[in-house]
Design an enzyme around this catalytic site. Structure first.
Site, PDB file in Angstrom:
ATOM      1  N   SER A   1     -12.852  -7.325  -0.128  1.00  0.00           N
ATOM      2  CA  SER A   1     -12.215  -6.520   0.906  1.00  0.00           C
ATOM      3  C   SER A   1     -13.196  -5.453   1.376  1.00  0.00           C
ATOM      4  O   SER A   1     -13.973  -4.920   0.574  1.00  0.00           O
ATOM      5  CB  SER A   1     -10.956  -5.861   0.336  1.00  0.00           C
ATOM      6  OG  SER A   1     -10.314  -5.074   1.319  1.00  0.00           O
TER       7      SER A   1
ATOM      8  N   TYR B   1      -2.391   1.473  -5.605  1.00  0.00           N
ATOM      9  CA  TYR B   1      -1.270   1.692  -4.687  1.00  0.00           C
ATOM     10  C   TYR B   1      -0.163   2.487  -5.378  1.00  0.00           C
ATOM     11  O   TYR B   1       0.158   2.266  -6.535  1.00  0.00           O
ATOM     12  CB  TYR B   1      -0.720   0.359  -4.159  1.00  0.00           C
ATOM     13  CG  TYR B   1      -1.641  -0.383  -3.204  1.00  0.00           C
ATOM     14  CD1 TYR B   1      -2.854   0.165  -2.784  1.00  0.00           C
ATOM     15  CD2 TYR B   1      -1.294  -1.640  -2.706  1.00  0.00           C
ATOM     16  CE1 TYR B   1      -3.694  -0.523  -1.920  1.00  0.00           C
ATOM     17  CE2 TYR B   1      -2.130  -2.332  -1.837  1.00  0.00           C
ATOM     18  CZ  TYR B   1      -3.331  -1.775  -1.446  1.00  0.00           C
ATOM     19  OH  TYR B   1      -4.149  -2.471  -0.591  1.00  0.00           O
TER      20      TYR B   1
ATOM     21  N   ASP C   1       0.923  -8.290  -1.426  1.00  0.00           N
ATOM     22  CA  ASP C   1      -0.437  -7.798  -1.666  1.00  0.00           C
ATOM     23  C   ASP C   1      -0.423  -6.398  -2.279  1.00  0.00           C
ATOM     24  O   ASP C   1       0.085  -5.456  -1.688  1.00  0.00           O
ATOM     25  CB  ASP C   1      -1.198  -7.774  -0.334  1.00  0.00           C
ATOM     26  CG  ASP C   1      -2.617  -7.266  -0.493  1.00  0.00           C
ATOM     27  OD1 ASP C   1      -3.415  -7.964  -1.142  1.00  0.00           O
ATOM     28  OD2 ASP C   1      -2.931  -6.182   0.025  1.00  0.00           O
TER      29      ASP C   1
ATOM     30  N   TRP D   1       0.841  -1.210   0.000  1.00  0.00           N
ATOM     31  CA  TRP D   1       0.000   0.000   0.000  1.00  0.00           C
ATOM     32  C   TRP D   1       0.877   1.262   0.000  1.00  0.00           C
ATOM     33  O   TRP D   1       0.677   2.188  -0.773  1.00  0.00           O
ATOM     34  CB  TRP D   1      -0.914  -0.056   1.231  1.00  0.00           C
ATOM     35  CG  TRP D   1      -1.923   1.031   1.341  1.00  0.00           C
ATOM     36  CD1 TRP D   1      -2.212   2.009   0.421  1.00  0.00           C
ATOM     37  CD2 TRP D   1      -2.824   1.241   2.438  1.00  0.00           C
ATOM     38  NE1 TRP D   1      -3.225   2.808   0.884  1.00  0.00           N
ATOM     39  CE2 TRP D   1      -3.619   2.370   2.119  1.00  0.00           C
ATOM     40  CE3 TRP D   1      -3.037   0.599   3.668  1.00  0.00           C
ATOM     41  CZ2 TRP D   1      -4.603   2.855   2.980  1.00  0.00           C
ATOM     42  CZ3 TRP D   1      -4.013   1.078   4.517  1.00  0.00           C
ATOM     43  CH2 TRP D   1      -4.788   2.196   4.179  1.00  0.00           C
TER      44      TRP D   1
END
Lengths: 150, 179
Positions: free
Chosen positions: B166, B64, B59, B31
């Site tokens: 999510s 991002y 991930d 992230w």
């Protein structure tokens, strides 16, 4: 719905930490029952659950930057007190506050993995040390609950 | 690139729900710290250290960075150099659901957005498929059937092996899971 299509849902990624616990209100039970994995993000509540704020707000932290999503008002004196008390339990476990916060999520077997961010290799290695102790006894758990509710 | 030979003895692996997949107890989220504003030397070392210590799951998401998309581009570069012999040892995820591009098709949960966003992510990372593709947040205005059938389609097209969701609360998550 996904099962019927033949593509079952593998995993759910919720925001989950000691300071954000909505997943405990039904979601974790649902994931356990349906056999879906769980991988929490923001396990340290945007850096709140680290040793960064134990002495107040440092100038370079995310809380001090106006564009950061951890705003200054998230760090109150009461909050710093709470963090200090949590840190004492962590020390007794031989962990930093961050390591304990990660381990605290992993104590639940329905949590498959915990997502950590890392601004350096050193920070990642430090987080990984949480795996040395991921079990909590009743006294520790009650202590943590008491502090979080205070 | 040589990685530690005992990397898999360092980590605990847990089964992901009732599936065939095991994930490391700690996974690396990209992230922050992997955007164009960050130092490639630093994040490259972070990726090496992660894999050396048994972290097999990285991930990502379409947005991002910053700027949006740059984490996937930067990760892709390192993946195809330093990790080129290790793709099959990695679980790489991406997502779509938040604002990614201008106009009505670059946000939320339409089939149009999810399919085209994953195509863009695969291009940025230079991958044929991701291991997990997520719908990043629930969309109150798109029929859930459309979003879920987009996830199903993506798997049938071979662009993702598994799907996830999510930020769905329990009542919203029930329908995708059950049946």
């Amino acid at each position: 719905m996904l099962k019927k299509m033949g593509t079952p849902c593998l995993i759910h990624q919720p925001k989950y930490s000691m300071y954000e616990r909505w997943v405990e209100d039904g979601l974790l039970d649902l994931l356990g029952k349906e056999g879906v994995g769980c991988i929490p993000f923001s396990p340290l509540a945007q850096g709140l659950l680290t040793n960064k704020y134990l002495k107040g707000i440092p100038r370079n932290s995310r809380a001090a930057k106006s564009h950061g999503f951890l705003q200054k008002d998230a760090i109150t004196e009461d909050r710093v007190d709470q963090l200090k008390k949590l840190n004492e339990i962590a020390s007794d476990r031989g962990q930093s506050l961050a390591q304990m916060a990660l381990a605290w999520l992993l104590k639940d077997k329905r949590v498959t993995s915990v997502l950590v961010g890392a601004s350096s290799a050193e920070q990642l290695l430090d987080s990984l040390k949480c795996l040395n102790n991921t079990s909590f006894d009743k006294i520790e758990l009650n202590g943590i609950e008491g502090i979080l509710k205070s | 690139m040589k990685f530690s030979s005992d990397r898999y003895t360092q980590m605990q692996y847990r089964r992901c729900g009732d599936s065939g997949i095991l994930l490391p107890a700690i996974s690396l989220g990209l992230w922050h710290n992997f955007g164009d504003v960050d130092d490639p030397k630093v994040y490259r070392k972070t990726l090496h250290t992660a894999f050396d210590n048994g972290i097999t799951h990285f991930d990502l998401a379409n947005n991002y960075g910053p700027p949006p998309g740059s984490a996937e581009t930067n990760f892709g570069k390192i993946l195809h150099t330093d990790f080129k012999d290790h793709r099959d040892e990695l679980i790489i995820s991406s997502k779509a659901g938040y604002t990614m591009w201008d106009g009505p098709y670059g946000d939320w949960g339409s089939k149009k957005y999810l399919v085209s966003s994953l195509d863009q992510s695969l291009k940025r990372m230079k991958l044929d498929y991701v291991d997990i593709f997520y719908h990043h947040r629930p969309d109150p205005d798109t029929p859930l059937e459309e979003t879920m059938s987009a996830l199903d389609l993506i798997v049938r097209q071979g662009k993702a092996l598994y799907v996830g969701i999510s930020n769905y609360k329990a009542p919203e998550a029930k329908k995708p899971f059950i049946c």
